[in-house]
Design a protein around this motif. Sequence first.
Motif, PDB file in Angstrom:
ATOM      1  N   TYR A   1       0.849  -1.189   0.000  1.00 55.49           N
ATOM      2  CA  TYR A   1       0.000   0.000   0.000  1.00 55.49           C
ATOM      3  C   TYR A   1       0.882   1.234   0.000  1.00 55.49           C
ATOM      4  O   TYR A   1       1.968   1.237   0.590  1.00 55.49           O
TER       5      TYR A   1
ATOM      6  N   TYR B   1      -1.083 -10.015   0.599  1.00 53.77           N
ATOM      7  CA  TYR B   1      -0.093  -9.502   1.542  1.00 53.77           C
ATOM      8  C   TYR B   1      -0.328 -10.101   2.921  1.00 53.77           C
ATOM      9  O   TYR B   1      -1.362 -10.719   3.176  1.00 53.77           O
TER      10      TYR B   1
ATOM     11  N   ARG C   1      -3.744 -11.928   3.768  1.00 52.49           N
ATOM     12  CA  ARG C   1      -4.874 -11.340   3.048  1.00 52.49           C
ATOM     13  C   ARG C   1      -4.813 -11.705   1.564  1.00 52.49           C
ATOM     14  O   ARG C   1      -3.826 -11.412   0.883  1.00 52.49           O
TER      15      ARG C   1
ATOM     16  N   HIS D   1      -7.668  -8.147  -2.694  1.00 54.64           N
ATOM     17  CA  HIS D   1      -8.972  -7.508  -2.475  1.00 54.64           C
ATOM     18  C   HIS D   1      -8.856  -6.024  -2.751  1.00 54.64           C
ATOM     19  O   HIS D   1      -7.765  -5.455  -2.688  1.00 54.64           O
TER      20      HIS D   1
ATOM     21  N   HIS E   1     -10.461  -2.487  -1.326  1.00 60.24           N
ATOM     22  CA  HIS E   1     -11.286  -1.862  -0.288  1.00 60.24           C
ATOM     23  C   HIS E   1     -12.198  -0.827  -0.936  1.00 60.24           C
ATOM     24  O   HIS E   1     -11.756  -0.082  -1.824  1.00 60.24           O
TER      25      HIS E   1
END
Length: 209
Positions: free
Chosen positions: A105, A134, A141, A144, A146
Motif C-alpha cells: 500500500y 499480503y 490477506r 482484495h 477496499h
Amino acid sequence: MTHSRRTILKAGATAAALTATGMALVEGAGQAKTLPLTPCTPGATTPSNIEGPYFKPNTPERSDLVTPGITGVYLTVSGTVFTQNCAPVDRALIEAWQCDSKGKYDNVSYTLRGHFYTDANGKFSFKTIVPADYVDQGQFRTPHIHIKVQRPNAQVLTSQLFFPDDTEAYGKNFAQMNSRDGFIDRRCTIALGPKADNHYDGTFDLVTY
Ligand SMILES: [Fe+2]
C-alpha cells in the motif's frame, strides 16, 4: 395482439425480478437476459467488511487509479449503486483503495487510491490493477479492493471486493489464497470476464444504506 409492444416494453423497463437462485432476470426488447452480477435484493445491502489499517481520507477525485509507474494485470470494474429498494443512486460517492502488484500500500501518498461518483443512472466504472496478496500483522490477506460507498447524506458502507478462484495474475493461485483468508466474503466477488491483453473487465453492483 392483446398486448401492444408498447405495453410489453413498459413492463420490461421496470422488471428486474429475482429468481430463486438469486440471479437477476431483466426483461426488455422481447428477450430475457440473465446477468452474472450480484443483483439487488430488496432490503439487503452489500455485505460490509472491515476497513483495515490502510484507509486514508482526502483522496484525489479520479476513477482511473492507474497512474504512471503502476503496472500489473489491468482491471476495469463497472457496476451500479442501488438503494436497498433497488433504485439506482445518482451521485453516490465511491472510495477505492488497494495495494499494488507486490502487495504494498502507498501510505505516504495516494497511489491506487481515489474517489468518484455514480452518474444519474447510478452507474460507475473505475480502472485499476488486480492487487496482490499480503501479510499484515501475521494475517494473510488474499487480493482484495477496499471500498466505501455512500448515498448522499446517508451512512457510509465499508466493504471489500474479492476475485474469483480462477483469476490469473502474477502466477498466483487465487483459489488457494482465497481459501486462506479469514476476511473473505464470497458474496463480494467481482464477476470477471475473460482475460484479454493483460486486462480484465469486471462487474459488481453495490447496494448501499
Ligand atoms: Fe487491504
